[in-house]
Motif scaffolding. Structure first.
Motif, PDB file in Angstrom:
ATOM      1  N   LYS A  68      -1.162 -10.432   6.070  1.00 34.85           N
ATOM      2  CA  LYS A  68      -2.035 -11.702   5.768  1.00 34.85           C
ATOM      3  C   LYS A  68      -3.125 -11.514   5.162  1.00 34.85           C
ATOM      4  O   LYS A  68      -4.169 -10.845   6.114  1.00 34.85           O
ATOM      5  CB  LYS A  68      -1.950 -12.731   7.069  1.00 34.85           C
ATOM      6  N   ALA A  69      -3.466 -12.236   4.255  1.00 36.68           N
ATOM      7  CA  ALA A  69      -5.016 -11.670   3.648  1.00 36.68           C
ATOM      8  C   ALA A  69      -5.236 -13.034   2.598  1.00 36.68           C
ATOM      9  O   ALA A  69      -4.257 -13.569   2.015  1.00 36.68           O
ATOM     10  CB  ALA A  69      -4.993 -10.583   2.877  1.00 36.68           C
ATOM     11  N   GLY A 104      -3.168  -9.906  15.307  1.00 39.92           N
ATOM     12  CA  GLY A 104      -3.589 -11.151  15.354  1.00 39.92           C
ATOM     13  C   GLY A 104      -4.858 -11.671  15.348  1.00 39.92           C
ATOM     14  O   GLY A 104      -5.263 -12.707  15.148  1.00 39.92           O
ATOM     15  N   ARG A 105      -5.689 -10.574  15.347  1.00 39.96           N
ATOM     16  CA  ARG A 105      -7.227 -11.057  15.184  1.00 39.96           C
ATOM     17  C   ARG A 105      -7.624 -11.137  13.581  1.00 39.96           C
ATOM     18  O   ARG A 105      -6.876 -10.887  12.610  1.00 39.96           O
ATOM     19  CB  ARG A 105      -7.999  -9.718  15.595  1.00 39.96           C
ATOM     20  N   VAL A 106      -8.692 -11.663  13.342  1.00 39.51           N
ATOM     21  CA  VAL A 106      -9.062 -12.084  12.179  1.00 39.51           C
ATOM     22  C   VAL A 106     -10.453 -11.316  11.610  1.00 39.51           C
ATOM     23  O   VAL A 106     -11.495 -11.304  12.608  1.00 39.51           O
ATOM     24  CB  VAL A 106      -9.526 -13.394  11.782  1.00 39.51           C
ATOM     25  N   ALA A 107     -10.426 -10.882  10.380  1.00 41.40           N
ATOM     26  CA  ALA A 107     -11.659  -9.950  10.027  1.00 41.40           C
ATOM     27  C   ALA A 107     -12.169 -10.502   8.640  1.00 41.40           C
ATOM     28  O   ALA A 107     -11.304 -10.965   7.748  1.00 41.40           O
ATOM     29  CB  ALA A 107     -11.215  -8.399   9.843  1.00 41.40           C
ATOM     30  N   VAL A 108     -13.369 -10.568   8.634  1.00 42.55           N
ATOM     31  CA  VAL A 108     -13.973 -10.686   7.187  1.00 42.55           C
ATOM     32  C   VAL A 108     -14.548  -9.424   6.850  1.00 42.55           C
ATOM     33  O   VAL A 108     -15.363  -8.843   7.473  1.00 42.55           O
ATOM     34  CB  VAL A 108     -15.088 -11.888   7.571  1.00 42.55           C
ATOM     35  N   LYS A 159      -5.339 -10.437  10.429  1.00 42.42           N
ATOM     36  CA  LYS A 159      -5.681 -11.034   9.269  1.00 42.42           C
ATOM     37  C   LYS A 159      -6.873 -11.008   8.485  1.00 42.42           C
ATOM     38  O   LYS A 159      -7.950 -10.887   9.321  1.00 42.42           O
ATOM     39  CB  LYS A 159      -5.476 -12.637   9.629  1.00 42.42           C
ATOM     40  N   VAL A 160      -6.789 -10.631   7.324  1.00 36.50           N
ATOM     41  CA  VAL A 160      -7.973 -10.302   6.691  1.00 36.50           C
ATOM     42  C   VAL A 160      -8.485 -11.291   5.402  1.00 36.50           C
ATOM     43  O   VAL A 160      -7.665 -11.882   4.814  1.00 36.50           O
ATOM     44  CB  VAL A 160      -7.807  -8.888   5.880  1.00 36.50           C
ATOM     45  N   ALA A 161     -10.000 -11.761   5.582  1.00 35.40           N
ATOM     46  CA  ALA A 161     -10.590 -12.587   4.672  1.00 35.40           C
ATOM     47  C   ALA A 161     -11.341 -11.573   3.840  1.00 35.40           C
ATOM     48  O   ALA A 161     -12.454 -11.042   4.189  1.00 35.40           O
ATOM     49  CB  ALA A 161     -11.190 -13.662   5.347  1.00 35.40           C
ATOM     50  N   PHE A 198      -7.314 -19.393   9.031  1.00 35.78           N
ATOM     51  CA  PHE A 198      -7.030 -18.592  10.198  1.00 35.78           C
ATOM     52  C   PHE A 198      -7.496 -19.008  11.414  1.00 35.78           C
ATOM     53  O   PHE A 198      -6.923 -18.471  12.538  1.00 35.78           O
ATOM     54  CB  PHE A 198      -7.814 -17.263   9.845  1.00 35.78           C
ATOM     55  N   GLY A 199      -8.318 -20.003  11.516  1.00 33.21           N
ATOM     56  CA  GLY A 199      -8.910 -20.644  12.867  1.00 33.21           C
ATOM     57  C   GLY A 199      -9.589 -19.943  13.693  1.00 33.21           C
ATOM     58  O   GLY A 199     -10.390 -20.448  14.843  1.00 33.21           O
ATOM     59  N   ARG A 200     -10.186 -18.674  13.416  1.00 33.48           N
ATOM     60  CA  ARG A 200     -11.035 -17.924  14.105  1.00 33.48           C
ATOM     61  C   ARG A 200     -11.509 -16.657  13.506  1.00 33.48           C
ATOM     62  O   ARG A 200     -11.224 -16.643  12.345  1.00 33.48           O
ATOM     63  CB  ARG A 200     -10.267 -17.279  15.500  1.00 33.48           C
TER      64      ARG A 200
END
Length: 278
Positions: free
Chosen positions: A60-61, A10-14, A36-38, A85-87
């Motif tokens: 999710k990407a 559930g975390r978000v990575a760039v 979730k990956v950007a 992604f919000g964060r």
């Protein structure tokens, strides 16, 4: 296969430079663990290939066009990530590379080799390579840093190189930039330690990528003279594979494993740094 780290789900990575050989593997692995990956690249189409692969496997990407040397494009990417992604929890500074304008033809001055000597290198080429590897890391960390500080366990992972410790011949700008990455990693780790933001780096040894394949492999698939030198100084006697980086990556991004680790650069090099040559 590495067991799934449920703690980072559930975390978000760039990931900058996320379509490259090494960083794309990191993107896919993070997504497998529920992150979730950007994916940021100068060319969005290249990032979209990786993003689509992740989505087709249930992850999710998103892919976003961004230049790590252009603050406004990074700020635009930040807004897209916030809206999607919000964060942000994890930043991987993977953009970089080399360029012929910053490479000498000879390993040592005076060799009977045609091409650029040290004195032929142009300032613009040298500066561009240094900037793409170091200044881009600085700017990206600035632009995304405040988002990271909003989370309880944020992480920055910088990508260094064996050339930071023992500079490779022919590539002075790249080597200098990667050495700066190690120093900057320690500086940021200290600066942000009390906020909870941990900053570490990974220093790959010699991995085959699109950028270095022509330097390391001949057209018939055999090793070049440069590659033979690398093998001689790599105790494990092989090039790294992208998946060799993933255990270290997951260890560093998951605070349940490395919550008291910050300011270090981890060699993943098959023993290259440990070997004296004798």
């Amino acid at each position: 296969m590495i067991p799934v780290h449920g703690n980072i789900q559930g975390r978000v990575a760039v990931v900058t430079g996320g379509s490259g050989v090494l960083c794309s593997e990191m993107c896919r692995e993070l997504a497998r663990h529920g992150v979730k990956v950007a994916i940021l690249n100068r060319t969005v189409e290249k990032g979209e290939v990786v993003a689509e692969e992740i989505r087709s496997n249930g992850g999710k990407a998103i892919a976003i066009a961004a230049n790590v040397l252009d603050r406004s494009s990074l700020e635009n990417a930040r807004e897209v990530i916030l809206s999607q992604f919000g964060r942000l929890d994890i930043l991987i500074n993977g953009a970089g590379g080399n360029h012929p304008d910053a490479i000498t033809a000879m390993e040592t001055y005076g060799e009977a080799v045609e091409g650029k000597s040290f004195f032929d290198l142009e300032g613009d080429g040298f500066s561009q390579v240094f900037a793409s590897n170091f200044t881009g890391t600085f700017l990206t960390s600035q632009v995304f840093g405040e988002m990271l500080l909003e989370q309880e366990t944020p992480v920055i992972i910088n990508i260094s190189s064996m050339s930071a410790y023992s500079p490779m011949t022919k590539v002075p700008a790249y080597s200098a930039a990667k050495s700066a990455i190690n120093n900057f990693t320690m500086w940021m780790a200290t600066h942000f330690a009390e906020t909870g933001l941990r900053v570490n780096a990974i220093a790959p040894g010699f991995f085959l990528t699109k950028q270095n394949r022509n330097l390391l492999m001949t057209e018939d698939g055999s090793l070049t003279e440069r590659s033979n030198k690398i093998m001689t100084h790599t105790p494990m006697r092989r090039f790294g594979k992208p998946e060799d980086l993933l255990g270290t990556l997951l260890w560093l991004v998951d605070e349940s494993y490395s919550g008291f680790v910050t300011g270090i650069t981890v060699p993943v090099d098959g023993g290259f740094m440990a070997y004296s040559g004798v």
